[in-house]
Each structure stands twice: as structure tokens, then as C-alpha cells.
Design a protein around this motif. Structure first.
Motif, PDB file in Angstrom:
ATOM      1  N   GLU A   1       0.912  -1.228  -0.031  1.00  0.00           N
ATOM      2  CA  GLU A   1      -0.039   0.004  -0.115  1.00  0.00           C
ATOM      3  C   GLU A   1       0.751   1.277   0.093  1.00  0.00           C
ATOM      4  O   GLU A   1       0.595   2.075  -0.727  1.00  0.00           O
ATOM      5  CB  GLU A   1      -1.048  -0.035   1.292  1.00  0.00           C
ATOM      6  CG  GLU A   1      -1.952  -0.825   1.120  1.00  0.00           C
ATOM      7  CD  GLU A   1      -3.068  -1.080   2.480  1.00  0.00           C
ATOM      8  OE1 GLU A   1      -2.945  -0.037   3.122  1.00  0.00           O
ATOM      9  OE2 GLU A   1      -3.756  -1.898   2.671  1.00  0.00           O
ATOM     10  N   GLU A   2       1.917   1.109   0.915  1.00  0.00           N
ATOM     11  CA  GLU A   2       2.943   2.146   0.925  1.00  0.00           C
ATOM     12  C   GLU A   2       3.476   2.801  -0.643  1.00  0.00           C
ATOM     13  O   GLU A   2       3.711   3.736  -1.042  1.00  0.00           O
ATOM     14  CB  GLU A   2       3.910   2.240   2.011  1.00  0.00           C
ATOM     15  CG  GLU A   2       3.172   2.256   3.459  1.00  0.00           C
ATOM     16  CD  GLU A   2       2.531   3.665   3.892  1.00  0.00           C
ATOM     17  OE1 GLU A   2       3.094   4.569   3.430  1.00  0.00           O
ATOM     18  OE2 GLU A   2       1.369   3.446   4.058  1.00  0.00           O
ATOM     19  N   LEU A   3       4.028   1.554  -1.015  1.00  0.00           N
ATOM     20  CA  LEU A   3       4.560   1.715  -2.418  1.00  0.00           C
ATOM     21  C   LEU A   3       3.618   2.217  -3.597  1.00  0.00           C
ATOM     22  O   LEU A   3       4.029   3.335  -3.869  1.00  0.00           O
ATOM     23  CB  LEU A   3       5.024   0.334  -3.054  1.00  0.00           C
ATOM     24  CG  LEU A   3       6.290  -0.371  -2.469  1.00  0.00           C
ATOM     25  CD1 LEU A   3       6.732  -1.743  -2.941  1.00  0.00           C
ATOM     26  CD2 LEU A   3       7.432   0.848  -3.048  1.00  0.00           C
ATOM     27  N   ASN A   4       2.394   1.692  -3.558  1.00  0.00           N
ATOM     28  CA  ASN A   4       1.389   2.515  -4.265  1.00  0.00           C
ATOM     29  C   ASN A   4       1.063   3.974  -4.253  1.00  0.00           C
ATOM     30  O   ASN A   4       0.862   4.685  -5.107  1.00  0.00           O
ATOM     31  CB  ASN A   4       0.029   1.391  -4.281  1.00  0.00           C
ATOM     32  CG  ASN A   4       0.255   0.131  -4.964  1.00  0.00           C
ATOM     33  OD1 ASN A   4       1.058  -0.109  -6.014  1.00  0.00           O
ATOM     34  ND2 ASN A   4      -0.526  -0.815  -4.630  1.00  0.00           N
ATOM     35  N   LEU A   5       1.126   4.249  -2.893  1.00  0.00           N
ATOM     36  CA  LEU A   5       0.779   5.647  -2.482  1.00  0.00           C
ATOM     37  C   LEU A   5       1.862   6.364  -3.167  1.00  0.00           C
ATOM     38  O   LEU A   5       1.843   7.565  -3.491  1.00  0.00           O
ATOM     39  CB  LEU A   5       0.454   5.958  -0.998  1.00  0.00           C
ATOM     40  CG  LEU A   5      -0.614   5.346  -0.433  1.00  0.00           C
ATOM     41  CD1 LEU A   5      -0.549   5.527   1.122  1.00  0.00           C
ATOM     42  CD2 LEU A   5      -1.984   6.318  -0.867  1.00  0.00           C
ATOM     43  N   LYS A   6       3.198   6.016  -2.649  1.00  0.00           N
ATOM     44  CA  LYS A   6       4.234   6.731  -2.921  1.00  0.00           C
ATOM     45  C   LYS A   6       4.675   6.874  -4.539  1.00  0.00           C
ATOM     46  O   LYS A   6       5.147   7.983  -5.135  1.00  0.00           O
ATOM     47  CB  LYS A   6       5.606   6.388  -2.248  1.00  0.00           C
ATOM     48  CG  LYS A   6       5.491   6.553  -0.814  1.00  0.00           C
ATOM     49  CD  LYS A   6       5.562   7.948  -0.652  1.00  0.00           C
ATOM     50  CE  LYS A   6       5.450   7.981   0.922  1.00  0.00           C
ATOM     51  NZ  LYS A   6       5.467   9.529   1.291  1.00  0.00           N
ATOM     52  N   LEU A   7       4.215   5.745  -5.394  1.00  0.00           N
ATOM     53  CA  LEU A   7       4.748   5.627  -6.927  1.00  0.00           C
ATOM     54  C   LEU A   7       3.438   5.966  -7.539  1.00  0.00           C
ATOM     55  O   LEU A   7       3.645   5.757  -8.564  1.00  0.00           O
ATOM     56  CB  LEU A   7       5.177   4.139  -7.039  1.00  0.00           C
ATOM     57  CG  LEU A   7       6.436   3.867  -6.321  1.00  0.00           C
ATOM     58  CD1 LEU A   7       6.822   2.330  -6.545  1.00  0.00           C
ATOM     59  CD2 LEU A   7       7.436   4.882  -6.623  1.00  0.00           C
ATOM     60  N   ASN A   8       2.422   6.261  -6.945  1.00  0.00           N
ATOM     61  CA  ASN A   8       1.173   6.605  -7.754  1.00  0.00           C
ATOM     62  C   ASN A   8       0.498   5.772  -8.497  1.00  0.00           C
ATOM     63  O   ASN A   8       0.121   5.855  -9.890  1.00  0.00           O
ATOM     64  CB  ASN A   8       1.397   8.063  -8.508  1.00  0.00           C
ATOM     65  CG  ASN A   8       1.550   9.253  -7.691  1.00  0.00           C
ATOM     66  OD1 ASN A   8       0.973   9.426  -6.670  1.00  0.00           O
ATOM     67  ND2 ASN A   8       2.455   9.911  -7.781  1.00  0.00           N
ATOM     68  N   ASN A   9       0.692   4.443  -8.054  1.00  0.00           N
ATOM     69  CA  ASN A   9       0.164   3.160  -8.928  1.00  0.00           C
ATOM     70  C   ASN A   9      -1.372   2.966  -8.219  1.00  0.00           C
ATOM     71  O   ASN A   9      -1.535   3.026  -6.982  1.00  0.00           O
ATOM     72  CB  ASN A   9       0.963   1.902  -8.452  1.00  0.00           C
ATOM     73  CG  ASN A   9       2.228   2.179  -9.223  1.00  0.00           C
ATOM     74  OD1 ASN A   9       2.640   2.724 -10.037  1.00  0.00           O
ATOM     75  ND2 ASN A   9       3.249   1.339  -8.628  1.00  0.00           N
ATOM     76  N   ASN A  10      -2.104   2.684  -9.278  1.00  0.00           N
ATOM     77  CA  ASN A  10      -3.348   2.242  -8.902  1.00  0.00           C
ATOM     78  C   ASN A  10      -3.740   0.731  -8.839  1.00  0.00           C
ATOM     79  O   ASN A  10      -4.803   0.427  -8.576  1.00  0.00           O
ATOM     80  CB  ASN A  10      -4.489   2.886  -9.928  1.00  0.00           C
ATOM     81  CG  ASN A  10      -4.313   4.195  -9.787  1.00  0.00           C
ATOM     82  OD1 ASN A  10      -4.436   4.996  -8.809  1.00  0.00           O
ATOM     83  ND2 ASN A  10      -4.562   4.989 -10.931  1.00  0.00           N
ATOM     84  N   ASN A  11      -2.672  -0.059  -8.897  1.00  0.00           N
ATOM     85  CA  ASN A  11      -2.662  -1.596  -8.969  1.00  0.00           C
ATOM     86  C   ASN A  11      -2.670  -2.083  -7.493  1.00  0.00           C
ATOM     87  O   ASN A  11      -1.889  -1.720  -6.829  1.00  0.00           O
ATOM     88  CB  ASN A  11      -1.701  -2.170  -9.784  1.00  0.00           C
ATOM     89  CG  ASN A  11      -1.783  -1.616 -11.245  1.00  0.00           C
ATOM     90  OD1 ASN A  11      -2.790  -1.329 -11.600  1.00  0.00           O
ATOM     91  ND2 ASN A  11      -0.786  -1.493 -11.862  1.00  0.00           N
TER      92      ASN A  11
END
Length: 79
Positions: free
Chosen positions: A69-79
């Protein structure tokens, strides 16, 4: 190397894991840390510098977070 007194917990719980760890520098609020090679990810919530202590240079409070979840938030990923 700097000895840091870590206070780690799960979000919404007071299930503290308290331990001393050694870091190259003192973590800052908002950074992430782990305590072992395959450990959970923790986000630093608060840092208290303790220049008066001979045993540690700071106390760091951090909360366990979901790595993906943190990676997705920081990298602006929606996956």
C-alpha cells in the motif's frame, strides 16, 4: 553508528515492541524503516533526541504499515 531506542506498534493498538537498534543516522519523521532483513515495514511517527543519554542518541516511535500500500501511494500506482 547511532544507538536508537525503537518503539514499534501496529496501527490502532498499544502493542509496543521496544528494542535498541543501531543506525547510520537518526531516522526522521515520515521515513520508513525495518528492523531485520525480512521484517515488517514501519513509518516513523515521532523522534525524540536524547543528547543527555549515554546509551542512546534518540527514541523513535514508528507504526507498522503495509509495504504494498505504501509503495502504491508513493509511486502513484493504482494497482
Amino acid at each position: 553508528m547511532k544507538p536508537i531506542f525503537l518503539h514499534l506498534h501496529n496501527m490502532g493498538f498499544k502493542d509496543w515492541l521496544n528494542k535498541v537498534s543501531t543506525f547510520e543516522r537518526i531516522p526522521v519523521e515520515g521515513e520508513y524503516l525495518t528492523i531485520d532483513y525480512d521484517s515488517d515495514l514501519y513509518k516513523v511517527e515521532m523522534v525524540i533526541h536524547t543528547p543527555f543519554s549515554e546509551e542512546m542518541c534518540a527514541e523513535v516511535y514508528a507504526v507498522k504499515v503495509n509495504h504494498i500500500e505504501e509503495l502504491n501511494l508513493k509511486l502513484n500506482n493504482n494497482n
